[in-house]
Design a protein around this motif. Structure first.
Motif, PDB file in Angstrom:
ATOM      1  N   LEU A  85      18.566  -6.495  23.460  1.00  0.00           N
ATOM      2  CA  LEU A  85      17.453  -5.565  23.280  1.00  0.00           C
ATOM      3  C   LEU A  85      16.398  -5.729  24.366  1.00  0.00           C
ATOM      4  N   LYS A  86      15.823  -4.593  24.730  1.00  0.00           N
ATOM      5  CA  LYS A  86      14.799  -4.546  25.769  1.00  0.00           C
ATOM      6  C   LYS A  86      13.539  -3.931  25.192  1.00  0.00           C
ATOM      7  N   ALA A  87      12.431  -4.138  25.883  1.00  0.00           N
ATOM      8  CA  ALA A  87      11.158  -3.595  25.404  1.00  0.00           C
ATOM      9  C   ALA A  87      11.238  -2.084  25.221  1.00  0.00           C
ATOM     10  N   GLU A  88      11.972  -1.424  26.072  1.00  0.00           N
ATOM     11  CA  GLU A  88      12.077   0.041  25.979  1.00  0.00           C
ATOM     12  C   GLU A  88      12.907   0.513  24.791  1.00  0.00           C
ATOM     13  N   ASP A  89      13.535  -0.409  24.067  1.00  0.00           N
ATOM     14  CA  ASP A  89      14.239  -0.044  22.834  1.00  0.00           C
ATOM     15  C   ASP A  89      13.296   0.010  21.636  1.00  0.00           C
ATOM     16  N   THR A  90      12.052  -0.374  21.846  1.00  0.00           N
ATOM     17  CA  THR A  90      11.060  -0.327  20.775  1.00  0.00           C
ATOM     18  C   THR A  90      10.856   1.107  20.314  1.00  0.00           C
ATOM     19  N   ALA A  91      11.030   1.335  19.022  1.00  0.00           N
ATOM     20  CA  ALA A  91      10.916   2.684  18.458  1.00  0.00           C
ATOM     21  C   ALA A  91      11.113   2.623  16.952  1.00  0.00           C
ATOM     22  N   MET A  92      10.840   3.730  16.301  1.00  0.00           N
ATOM     23  CA  MET A  92      11.266   3.915  14.914  1.00  0.00           C
ATOM     24  C   MET A  92      12.693   4.437  14.971  1.00  0.00           C
ATOM     25  N   TYR A  93      13.561   3.804  14.218  1.00  0.00           N
ATOM     26  CA  TYR A  93      14.962   4.195  14.190  1.00  0.00           C
ATOM     27  C   TYR A  93      15.283   4.883  12.870  1.00  0.00           C
ATOM     28  N   TYR A  94      15.976   6.003  12.983  1.00  0.00           N
ATOM     29  CA  TYR A  94      16.323   6.816  11.823  1.00  0.00           C
ATOM     30  C   TYR A  94      17.833   6.989  11.745  1.00  0.00           C
ATOM     31  N   TRP A 115      17.971  12.992   6.402  1.00  0.00           N
ATOM     32  CA  TRP A 115      17.311  11.960   7.209  1.00  0.00           C
ATOM     33  C   TRP A 115      16.735  10.866   6.329  1.00  0.00           C
ATOM     34  N   GLY A 116      16.758   9.651   6.878  1.00  0.00           N
ATOM     35  CA  GLY A 116      16.053   8.562   6.230  1.00  0.00           C
ATOM     36  C   GLY A 116      14.609   8.514   6.688  1.00  0.00           C
ATOM     37  N   GLN A 117      13.865   7.564   6.147  1.00  0.00           N
ATOM     38  CA  GLN A 117      12.441   7.430   6.457  1.00  0.00           C
ATOM     39  C   GLN A 117      12.201   6.618   7.723  1.00  0.00           C
ATOM     40  N   GLY A 118      13.212   5.905   8.167  1.00  0.00           N
ATOM     41  CA  GLY A 118      13.073   5.162   9.406  1.00  0.00           C
ATOM     42  C   GLY A 118      12.801   3.681   9.186  1.00  0.00           C
ATOM     43  N   THR A 119      13.185   2.893  10.184  1.00  0.00           N
ATOM     44  CA  THR A 119      12.903   1.465  10.191  1.00  0.00           C
ATOM     45  C   THR A 119      12.426   1.092  11.597  1.00  0.00           C
ATOM     46  N   GLN A 120      11.349   0.339  11.657  1.00  0.00           N
ATOM     47  CA  GLN A 120      10.728   0.034  12.938  1.00  0.00           C
ATOM     48  C   GLN A 120      11.442  -1.120  13.643  1.00  0.00           C
ATOM     49  N   VAL A 121      11.697  -0.924  14.920  1.00  0.00           N
ATOM     50  CA  VAL A 121      12.242  -1.975  15.775  1.00  0.00           C
ATOM     51  C   VAL A 121      11.247  -2.220  16.895  1.00  0.00           C
ATOM     52  N   THR A 122      10.806  -3.463  17.012  1.00  0.00           N
ATOM     53  CA  THR A 122       9.848  -3.824  18.053  1.00  0.00           C
ATOM     54  C   THR A 122      10.431  -4.965  18.874  1.00  0.00           C
ATOM     55  N   VAL A 123      10.520  -4.744  20.172  1.00  0.00           N
ATOM     56  CA  VAL A 123      11.087  -5.745  21.073  1.00  0.00           C
ATOM     57  C   VAL A 123       9.986  -6.204  22.019  1.00  0.00           C
ATOM     58  N   SER A 124       9.712  -7.483  21.997  1.00  0.00           N
ATOM     59  CA  SER A 124       8.663  -8.029  22.851  1.00  0.00           C
ATOM     60  C   SER A 124       9.284  -8.690  24.075  1.00  0.00           C
ATOM     61  N   SER A 125       8.622  -8.477  25.204  1.00  0.00           N
ATOM     62  CA  SER A 125       9.165  -9.017  26.459  1.00  0.00           C
ATOM     63  C   SER A 125       8.530 -10.349  26.796  1.00  0.00           C
TER      64      SER A 125
END
Length: 125
Positions: A85-94, A115-125
């Motif tokens: 995973l990279k920082a640019e993969d940070t997003a809400m995933y649905y 659609w689902g409500q989403g799950t947050q993915v946060t990638v720190s560099s």
């Protein structure tokens, strides 16, 4: 009433991995596409991976090929394994599912009915 629920998101350091899950409840057509999408702040929602329930054929966005893997157990669950995973993969995933079969493996959000409500993915560099 069809409902999709995502799980597995969280915070991870760059280079790490996460596995997202999507569970579907309710009556859904057994032959469908299930897809994963993401949306970062200020950006449009983009499709990253899709899988067909019959045959298991998959398609990926160029940006995640070789990095993400989509899979499913049956017509009502899917998974997204995300590696390196990279920082640019940070997003809400649905996760999303079609209600009208799966003639084309599409990564376009307009092709999906549920659609689902989403799950947050946060990638720190």
């Amino acid at each position: 009433q069809v409902q999709l629920v995502e799980s597995g998101g969280g915070s991870v350091q760059a280079g790490g991995s996460l596995r997202l899950s999507c569970a579907v409840s309710g009556i859904i057509y057994s032959s469908n596409c299930m897809g994963w999408f993401r949306q970062a702040p200020g950006k449009e929602r983009e499709g990253v991976a899709v899988i067909r329930s019959v045959g298991g054929r998959t398609a990926y966005a160029d940006s995640v090929k070789g990095q993400f893997t989509i899979s499913r157990d049956n017509a009502v669950s899917s998974y997204l394994q995300m590696n390196s995973l990279k920082a640019e993969d940070t997003a809400m995933y649905y996760c999303a599912a079609t209600g009208r079969g799966c003639a084309v493996l599409s990564l376009h959000p307009d092709q999906y009915d549920y659609w689902g409500q989403g799950t947050q993915v946060t990638v720190s560099s």
